[in-house]
Scaffold this active site. Structure first.
Site, PDB file in Angstrom:
ATOM      1  N   ASP A  49       0.841  -1.201   0.000  1.00 50.26           N
ATOM      2  CA  ASP A  49       0.000   0.000   0.000  1.00 50.26           C
ATOM      3  C   ASP A  49       0.870   1.244   0.000  1.00 50.26           C
ATOM      4  O   ASP A  49       1.510   1.565   1.004  1.00 50.26           O
ATOM      5  CB  ASP A  49      -0.896   0.008   1.246  1.00 50.26           C
ATOM      6  CG  ASP A  49      -1.828   1.209   1.256  1.00 50.26           C
ATOM      7  OD1 ASP A  49      -2.879   1.139   0.595  1.00 50.26           O
ATOM      8  OD2 ASP A  49      -1.485   2.233   1.884  1.00 50.26           O
ATOM      9  N   TYR A  54       3.135   9.810  -0.529  1.00 51.23           N
ATOM     10  CA  TYR A  54       4.187   9.192   0.295  1.00 51.23           C
ATOM     11  C   TYR A  54       5.569   9.376  -0.331  1.00 51.23           C
ATOM     12  O   TYR A  54       6.592   9.149   0.327  1.00 51.23           O
ATOM     13  CB  TYR A  54       3.945   7.688   0.498  1.00 51.23           C
ATOM     14  CG  TYR A  54       2.652   7.292   1.188  1.00 51.23           C
ATOM     15  CD1 TYR A  54       1.818   8.238   1.783  1.00 51.23           C
ATOM     16  CD2 TYR A  54       2.265   5.958   1.243  1.00 51.23           C
ATOM     17  CE1 TYR A  54       0.628   7.849   2.387  1.00 51.23           C
ATOM     18  CE2 TYR A  54       1.088   5.567   1.860  1.00 51.23           C
ATOM     19  CZ  TYR A  54       0.265   6.516   2.418  1.00 51.23           C
ATOM     20  OH  TYR A  54      -0.905   6.126   3.028  1.00 51.23           O
ATOM     21  N   LYS A  79      -2.600   5.809  -4.467  1.00 48.72           N
ATOM     22  CA  LYS A  79      -3.717   6.722  -4.181  1.00 48.72           C
ATOM     23  C   LYS A  79      -3.530   8.081  -4.863  1.00 48.72           C
ATOM     24  O   LYS A  79      -2.391   8.564  -4.989  1.00 48.72           O
ATOM     25  CB  LYS A  79      -3.849   6.939  -2.661  1.00 48.72           C
ATOM     26  CG  LYS A  79      -3.816   5.670  -1.839  1.00 48.72           C
ATOM     27  CD  LYS A  79      -4.065   5.875  -0.361  1.00 48.72           C
ATOM     28  CE  LYS A  79      -3.697   4.614   0.422  1.00 48.72           C
ATOM     29  NZ  LYS A  79      -2.278   4.554   0.827  1.00 48.72           N
ATOM     30  N   HIS A 112      -7.520   9.450  -2.134  1.00 45.72           N
ATOM     31  CA  HIS A 112      -6.885   9.403  -0.812  1.00 45.72           C
ATOM     32  C   HIS A 112      -7.763  10.004   0.303  1.00 45.72           C
ATOM     33  O   HIS A 112      -7.869   9.430   1.394  1.00 45.72           O
ATOM     34  CB  HIS A 112      -5.538  10.128  -0.880  1.00 45.72           C
ATOM     35  CG  HIS A 112      -4.541   9.653   0.123  1.00 45.72           C
ATOM     36  ND1 HIS A 112      -3.202   9.556  -0.144  1.00 45.72           N
ATOM     37  CD2 HIS A 112      -4.677   9.238   1.412  1.00 45.72           C
ATOM     38  CE1 HIS A 112      -2.562   9.115   0.939  1.00 45.72           C
ATOM     39  NE2 HIS A 112      -3.450   8.913   1.889  1.00 45.72           N
ATOM     40  N   LYS A 235       2.529  -1.247   8.901  1.00 44.63           N
ATOM     41  CA  LYS A 235       3.807  -0.705   8.390  1.00 44.63           C
ATOM     42  C   LYS A 235       4.909  -0.972   9.401  1.00 44.63           C
ATOM     43  O   LYS A 235       4.708  -0.853  10.620  1.00 44.63           O
ATOM     44  CB  LYS A 235       3.662   0.814   8.173  1.00 44.63           C
ATOM     45  CG  LYS A 235       4.964   1.552   7.912  1.00 44.63           C
ATOM     46  CD  LYS A 235       5.548   2.192   9.174  1.00 44.63           C
ATOM     47  CE  LYS A 235       6.902   2.822   8.945  1.00 44.63           C
ATOM     48  NZ  LYS A 235       7.547   3.283  10.205  1.00 44.63           N
ATOM     49  N   SER A 236       6.079  -1.331   8.906  1.00 44.74           N
ATOM     50  CA  SER A 236       7.272  -1.348   9.750  1.00 44.74           C
ATOM     51  C   SER A 236       8.491  -1.234   8.854  1.00 44.74           C
ATOM     52  O   SER A 236       8.469  -1.693   7.715  1.00 44.74           O
ATOM     53  CB  SER A 236       7.358  -2.627  10.580  1.00 44.74           C
ATOM     54  OG  SER A 236       8.575  -2.631  11.315  1.00 44.74           O
ATOM     55  N   ASN A 245       4.743  -9.438  11.850  1.00 49.31           N
ATOM     56  CA  ASN A 245       3.385  -8.992  11.506  1.00 49.31           C
ATOM     57  C   ASN A 245       2.700  -9.875  10.459  1.00 49.31           C
ATOM     58  O   ASN A 245       1.483  -9.804  10.308  1.00 49.31           O
ATOM     59  CB  ASN A 245       3.416  -7.540  11.011  1.00 49.31           C
ATOM     60  CG  ASN A 245       3.814  -6.567  12.117  1.00 49.31           C
ATOM     61  OD1 ASN A 245       3.822  -6.923  13.295  1.00 49.31           O
ATOM     62  ND2 ASN A 245       4.154  -5.341  11.745  1.00 49.31           N
TER      63      ASN A 245
HETATM   64  N1  LIG Z   1      -5.278   6.312   3.619  1.00 52.65           N
HETATM   65  C1  LIG Z   1      -4.725   7.046   4.554  1.00 52.65           C
HETATM   66  O1  LIG Z   1      -5.062   8.232   4.727  1.00 52.65           O
HETATM   67  C2  LIG Z   1      -3.677   6.456   5.418  1.00 52.65           C
HETATM   68  C3  LIG Z   1      -3.242   7.130   6.566  1.00 52.65           C
HETATM   69  C4  LIG Z   1      -2.277   6.516   7.372  1.00 52.65           C
HETATM   70  C5  LIG Z   1      -1.775   5.280   7.029  1.00 52.65           C
HETATM   71  N2  LIG Z   1      -2.195   4.652   5.875  1.00 52.65           N
HETATM   72  C6  LIG Z   1      -1.657   3.337   5.460  1.00 52.65           C
HETATM   73  O2  LIG Z   1      -1.698   2.435   6.557  1.00 52.65           O
HETATM   74  C7  LIG Z   1      -0.386   1.922   6.806  1.00 52.65           C
HETATM   75  C8  LIG Z   1      -0.196   1.591   8.258  1.00 52.65           C
HETATM   76  O3  LIG Z   1      -0.474   2.698   9.081  1.00 52.65           O
HETATM   77  P1  LIG Z   1       0.651   3.449   9.924  1.00 52.65           P
HETATM   78  O4  LIG Z   1       1.912   3.436   9.161  1.00 52.65           O
HETATM   79  O5  LIG Z   1       0.085   4.748  10.347  1.00 52.65           O
HETATM   80  O6  LIG Z   1       0.761   2.663  11.272  1.00 52.65           O
HETATM   81  P2  LIG Z   1       0.707   1.177  11.891  1.00 52.65           P
HETATM   82  O7  LIG Z   1       0.934   0.144  10.851  1.00 52.65           O
HETATM   83  O8  LIG Z   1      -0.522   1.134  12.710  1.00 52.65           O
HETATM   84  O9  LIG Z   1       1.946   1.248  12.877  1.00 52.65           O
HETATM   85  C9  LIG Z   1       3.246   1.472  12.437  1.00 52.65           C
HETATM   86  C10 LIG Z   1       4.092   1.779  13.655  1.00 52.65           C
HETATM   87  O10 LIG Z   1       4.101   0.659  14.514  1.00 52.65           O
HETATM   88  C11 LIG Z   1       5.428   0.166  14.644  1.00 52.65           C
HETATM   89  N3  LIG Z   1       5.335  -1.303  14.561  1.00 52.65           N
HETATM   90  C12 LIG Z   1       5.067  -2.051  13.458  1.00 52.65           C
HETATM   91  N4  LIG Z   1       5.047  -3.346  13.751  1.00 52.65           N
HETATM   92  C13 LIG Z   1       5.314  -3.443  15.078  1.00 52.65           C
HETATM   93  C14 LIG Z   1       5.461  -4.532  15.956  1.00 52.65           C
HETATM   94  N5  LIG Z   1       5.309  -5.791  15.514  1.00 52.65           N
HETATM   95  N6  LIG Z   1       5.746  -4.264  17.243  1.00 52.65           N
HETATM   96  C15 LIG Z   1       5.898  -3.006  17.688  1.00 52.65           C
HETATM   97  N7  LIG Z   1       5.768  -1.929  16.905  1.00 52.65           N
HETATM   98  C16 LIG Z   1       5.495  -2.144  15.595  1.00 52.65           C
HETATM   99  C17 LIG Z   1       6.209   0.760  13.498  1.00 52.65           C
HETATM  100  O11 LIG Z   1       7.572   0.943  13.872  1.00 52.65           O
HETATM  101  P3  LIG Z   1       8.847   0.685  12.904  1.00 52.65           P
HETATM  102  O12 LIG Z   1       8.444   1.038  11.497  1.00 52.65           O
HETATM  103  O13 LIG Z   1       9.876   1.591  13.470  1.00 52.65           O
HETATM  104  O14 LIG Z   1       9.184  -0.768  13.051  1.00 52.65           O
HETATM  105  C18 LIG Z   1       5.513   2.096  13.321  1.00 52.65           C
HETATM  106  O15 LIG Z   1       5.953   3.033  14.281  1.00 52.65           O
HETATM  107  C19 LIG Z   1       0.511   3.078   6.294  1.00 52.65           C
HETATM  108  O16 LIG Z   1       1.856   2.690   6.116  1.00 52.65           O
HETATM  109  C20 LIG Z   1      -0.196   3.435   5.024  1.00 52.65           C
HETATM  110  O17 LIG Z   1       0.100   2.489   3.997  1.00 52.65           O
HETATM  111  C21 LIG Z   1      -3.137   5.228   5.091  1.00 52.65           C
END
Ligand SMILES: NC(=O)c1ccc[n+]([C@@H]2O[C@H](COP(=O)([O-])OP(=O)(O)OC[C@H]3O[C@@H](n4cnc5c(N)ncnc54)[C@H](OP(=O)(O)O)[C@@H]3O)[C@@H](O)[C@H]2O)c1
Length: 281
Positions: A49, A54, A79, A112, A235-236, A245
């Site tokens: 994604d 981005y 997006k 988006h 995301k990580s 994950n």
């Molecule tokens: N459509 C939209 O408007 C929108 C908005 C926001 C996000 N998104 C999409 O959704 C995806 C995911 O959302 P997100 O990036 O906000 O957050 P998320 O996936 O909820 O969380 C990512 C965070 O959690 C940490 N993390 C990941 N796996 C972990 C684990 N197993 N244990 C502990 N911590 C962990 C990551 O750290 P590290 O990376 O440092 O490991 C990062 O700080 C985005 O990348 C994007 O593709 C879309």
């Protein structure tokens, strides 16, 4: 998807199969995205994604190409950014995304944000319908659309969005949107599924369920999403977490675990309210 993949698919409303768990790359700089996506593909993810905003479509595309995985086994989402909304500008933005990704088509193209101040999401969506008709996106949909936006869109356009990608995690369970999606035949995709690194994984109820299963809090939250029926895109950039994950298909939460996690819902947004978010308008 390859037949040996453990990641189940959901069938979108036009028959396209989408992996229920994918890899998100928001806030990953372009050069790091290449490495992170490569690690994710090695770990077994097949759905990625990204988004024009981005600024990592190039790095993502390089990793996809270098992986040697057949195109038909990959599921790529990108997006349309808010400033490109409008019929002609959306068509141009889509071409630019394909060029950066190095692809002839994407699997899913999303608007988006509704960006209400711009009042252009209906015209933008008509451009997505054209792209779908040309086969350059296998499915089209939206992101951050509230029920009011979905209702207008479905009244004024011909193709029900395949997906609405919204902020969704145990503290923001989005019951109203999920119910409307189910009624309209739209798949719910959860962004910030792990709470975006802002404390969700330390919440005692989550930690307790994780201990009970001998798994990590992130794995437990991902199981909650999968068992709830959400498509999920954690995301990580940390290789061990990327692998952790996707390693969530050999255990299950029971009704008590699911209820303990559901009790955390407090309607808590981490991101902006789509009714008011007009960046790039
Ligand atoms: N459509 C939209 O408007 C929108 C908005 C926001 C996000 N998104 C999409 O959704 C995806 C995911 O959302 P997100 O990036 O906000 O957050 P998320 O996936 O909820 O969380 C990512 C965070 O959690 C940490 N993390 C990941 N796996 C972990 C684990 N197993 N244990 C502990 N911590 C962990 C990551 O750290 P590290 O990376 O440092 O490991 C990062 O700080 C985005 O990348 C994007 O593709 C879309």
């Amino acid at each position: 998807m390859s037949t040996d993949s453990k990641i189940p698919s959901v069938t979108l409303n036009n028959g396209v199969a989408m992996p229920q768990l994918g890899f998100g790359v928001w806030q990953v700089p372009d050069d790091e995205a290449e490495k992170a996506v490569a690690t994710a593909l090695e770990a077994g993810y097949r759905s990625i994604d990204t988004a024009a905003i981005y600024e990592n479509e190039r790095g993502t595309g390089k990793a996809l190409a270098a992986s040697g995985i057949p195109r038909e086994e990959l599921f790529v989402t990108t997006k349309l950014w808010n400033s490109d909304q409008g019929y002609d500008s959306a068509l141009r933005a889509f071409d630019a995304s394909l060029e950066r990704l190095g692809l002839d088509e994407v699997d899913l193209y999303l608007i988006h944000w509704p960006t209400p101040a711009k009042n252009a999401y209906v015209d933008s969506y008509r451009a997505l319908e054209k792209i779908l008709g040309e086969g350059r996106a296998k499915a089209i949909g939206v992101s951050n659309f509230l029920p009011e936006h979905l209702e207008r869109l479905t009244a004024e356009t011909g193709v029900v969005p395949a997906v609405n990608q919204i902020e969704l995690h145990p503290q923001l369970a989005q019951a109203e949107s999920r119910a409307l999606h189910a009624e309209l035949g739209i798949a719910t995709e959860a962004w910030s599924p792990l709470g975006s690194g802002r404390g969700l994984l330390e919440v005692p109820a989550i930690v307790a369920v994780a201990r009970k299963h001998g798994r990590s809090p992130a794995q437990v939250v991902l199981r909650w999403h999968l068992q709830t029926g959400n498509v999920v895109i954690p995301k990580s950039v940390t290789p061990s977490r990327i692998r952790e994950n996707v390693d969530v298909f050999d255990f299950e939460l029971d009704a008590e675990d699911m209820a303990a996690i559901a009790a955390l819902d407090e309607g808590r947004r981490l991101g902006p309210n789509p009714a008011e978010f007009n960046a790039g308008a």
